[in-house]
Design a protein around this motif. Structure first.
Motif, PDB file in Angstrom:
ATOM      1  N   ARG A  65      55.700 -82.278 -45.761  1.00 25.49           N
ATOM      2  CA  ARG A  65      55.262 -81.193 -46.649  1.00 25.49           C
ATOM      3  C   ARG A  65      56.302 -80.973 -47.750  1.00 25.49           C
ATOM      4  O   ARG A  65      56.761 -79.846 -48.001  1.00 25.49           O
TER       5      ARG A  65
ATOM      6  N   LEU B 212      56.109 -81.294 -51.089  1.00 26.37           N
ATOM      7  CA  LEU B 212      55.683 -80.570 -52.281  1.00 26.37           C
ATOM      8  C   LEU B 212      55.558 -79.067 -52.046  1.00 26.37           C
ATOM      9  O   LEU B 212      56.113 -78.270 -52.829  1.00 26.37           O
ATOM     10  N   PRO B 213      54.873 -78.586 -50.983  1.00 26.72           N
ATOM     11  CA  PRO B 213      54.849 -77.126 -50.763  1.00 26.72           C
ATOM     12  C   PRO B 213      56.229 -76.545 -50.494  1.00 26.72           C
ATOM     13  O   PRO B 213      56.552 -75.451 -50.980  1.00 26.72           O
ATOM     14  N   ALA B 214      57.043 -77.261 -49.727  1.00 32.38           N
ATOM     15  CA  ALA B 214      58.382 -76.742 -49.442  1.00 32.38           C
ATOM     16  C   ALA B 214      59.226 -76.679 -50.712  1.00 32.38           C
ATOM     17  O   ALA B 214      59.953 -75.703 -50.943  1.00 32.38           O
TER      18      ALA B 214
ATOM     19  N   GLY C 224      58.061 -76.384 -53.789  1.00 33.19           N
ATOM     20  CA  GLY C 224      57.546 -75.319 -54.643  1.00 33.19           C
ATOM     21  C   GLY C 224      57.989 -73.942 -54.192  1.00 33.19           C
ATOM     22  O   GLY C 224      58.401 -73.103 -55.022  1.00 33.19           O
ATOM     23  N   ALA C 225      57.916 -73.681 -52.876  1.00 28.13           N
ATOM     24  CA  ALA C 225      58.350 -72.375 -52.365  1.00 28.13           C
ATOM     25  C   ALA C 225      59.846 -72.170 -52.577  1.00 28.13           C
ATOM     26  O   ALA C 225      60.294 -71.079 -52.970  1.00 28.13           O
TER      27      ALA C 225
ATOM     28  N   LEU D 120      49.567 -66.419 -48.999  1.00 31.36           N
ATOM     29  CA  LEU D 120      50.526 -67.484 -49.263  1.00 31.36           C
ATOM     30  C   LEU D 120      51.393 -67.770 -48.040  1.00 31.36           C
ATOM     31  O   LEU D 120      51.640 -68.932 -47.685  1.00 31.36           O
TER      32      LEU D 120
ATOM     33  N   TRP E 251      49.294 -69.584 -45.479  1.00 29.43           N
ATOM     34  CA  TRP E 251      49.092 -70.983 -45.869  1.00 29.43           C
ATOM     35  C   TRP E 251      50.330 -71.822 -45.578  1.00 29.43           C
ATOM     36  O   TRP E 251      50.232 -72.928 -45.048  1.00 29.43           O
ATOM     37  N   LEU E 252      51.501 -71.291 -45.888  1.00 29.50           N
ATOM     38  CA  LEU E 252      52.737 -72.024 -45.592  1.00 29.50           C
ATOM     39  C   LEU E 252      52.934 -72.177 -44.086  1.00 29.50           C
ATOM     40  O   LEU E 252      53.444 -73.207 -43.620  1.00 29.50           O
TER      41      LEU E 252
ATOM     42  N   LEU F 272      50.646 -74.975 -42.900  1.00 24.00           N
ATOM     43  CA  LEU F 272      51.213 -76.266 -43.281  1.00 24.00           C
ATOM     44  C   LEU F 272      52.385 -76.649 -42.385  1.00 24.00           C
ATOM     45  O   LEU F 272      52.610 -77.834 -42.111  1.00 24.00           O
TER      46      LEU F 272
END
Length: 330
Positions: free
Chosen positions: A130, A132-134, A136-137, A193, A196-197, A200
């Motif tokens: 993960r 990209l999500p990590a 971005g956050a 949000l 969702w995280l 993931l």
């Protein structure tokens, strides 16, 4: 009689010295299952030769004793066969691998037999990092915290007024309470949000990859679903009498739809099922998916469809039909 110095010279090429050194290394490594020569190089300058070898040894093995034995044997054997001065052989251990089946671990290791490595369970699914999500956050949190820290340092250290965005945010928060619609909406978005995280973080991901069994320990292999679809599709279309085929591979089920051009429907379905099952077995998946096969009759390509039946209520249809019959009789 012609002097020895005038009778000519013998030149040994680098390639010949390299091949001799490889054979000598093979002689030195004989009796050690799994040991082999991976690379070699040799250079000849006058009456002097330099030899370098790369070897792969079984694990466990006494590296110091093995390498020293290979060096001495290669140098002496190359010196004996070529007549050149080989001061030493440079040996580099490039890899360590398991010994082949039937090898004696005590003889290969020079000591007590090591304990067998515990078997590694093949995971049913691969976990995604993960990234990209990590990222971005983390970038969003770093941006907000960095801007707030920079403004606080500027106010406390340089004695400058606070930034307009921070003053505006404080004024807005002071005028809007927990029951305000905008505050509730912002809280709901933040909760979504976070959920969702969390999802993931606790789900594997990599849905397009299916894990497979591997004979080597501590090795995890995966097969992409598109590759499994291609293998099953090729196996199904190779069945006699099958035309078009559609294959859909999911995590727990594989669906095959085939069109029958010729042959018996039941026999073709059994053959398609066997071919698709064999293709799935050859993939060696850690979790075999359920197979679902559908075979339906398919019109042959290039076949002319029969003419439509005439409508009896249409004017002239009966005469046209009668004329056709009469003409056919004639």
């Amino acid at each position: 009689m012609t002097a020895a110095a005038r009778r000519g010279t013998t030149t040994v090429a680098d390639r010949a010295v390299r091949r001799i050194a490889e054979r000598a290394a093979g002689e030195a490594l004989r009796g050690r299952p799994g040991a082999r020569t991976t690379k070699s190089a040799a250079s000849v300058r006058g009456r002097r030769a330099r030899v370098a070898l790369g070897v792969a040894l079984p694990y466990p093995a006494p590296l110091t004793e093995t390498v020293r034995g290979v060096q001495e044997h290669v140098a002496s054997r190359t010196r004996e066969l070529t007549g050149l001065d080989v001061p030493t052989a440079r040996v580099e251990v490039t890899a360590l691998g398991p010994a082949t089946a039937g090898a004696d671990p005590v003889a290969a290791g020079g000591g007590c037999a090591p304990q067998a490595a515990p078997p590694v369970r093949t995971p049913r699914r691969l976990w995604s990092g993960r990234r990209l999500p990590a990222a971005g956050a983390a970038a969003a949190a770093a941006l907000v915290c960095g801007a707030l820290t920079a403004d606080l340092v500027r106010v406390r250290g340089a004695h400058r007024p606070a930034s307009a965005w921070r003053v505006a945010a404080v004024h807005w928060l002071s005028g809007h309470g927990p029951g305000d619609a905008s505050v509730v909406a912002a809280g709901a978005l933040t909760a979504l949000l976070g959920a969702w995280l969390t999802v993931l973080a606790v789900t594997p991901g990599l849905r397009r990859r299916m894990t497979a069994y591997t004979p080597a320990p501590r090795v995890v292999a995966a097969v992409d679903r598109s590759a499994v679809e291609s293998l099953v599709h090729d196996a199904v279309t190779a069945v006699a009498g099958v035309g078009r085929a559609r294959v859909r591979v999911r995590r727990r089920r594989v669906t095959v739809r085939a069109g029958l051009l010729s042959g018996e429907l039941a026999g073709t379905r059994a053959a398609v099922t066997a071919a698709a099952g064999g293709a799935l077995t050859s993939c060696g998946l850690s979790r075999a998916p359920r197979l679902r096969v559908r075979v339906a009759q398919e019109a042959a390509r290039g076949a002319v469809p029969p003419p439509p039946a005439p409508d009896p209520e249409e004017p002239g249809a009966g005469a046209a039909a009668l004329g056709g019959v009469v003409e056919g009789k004639v």
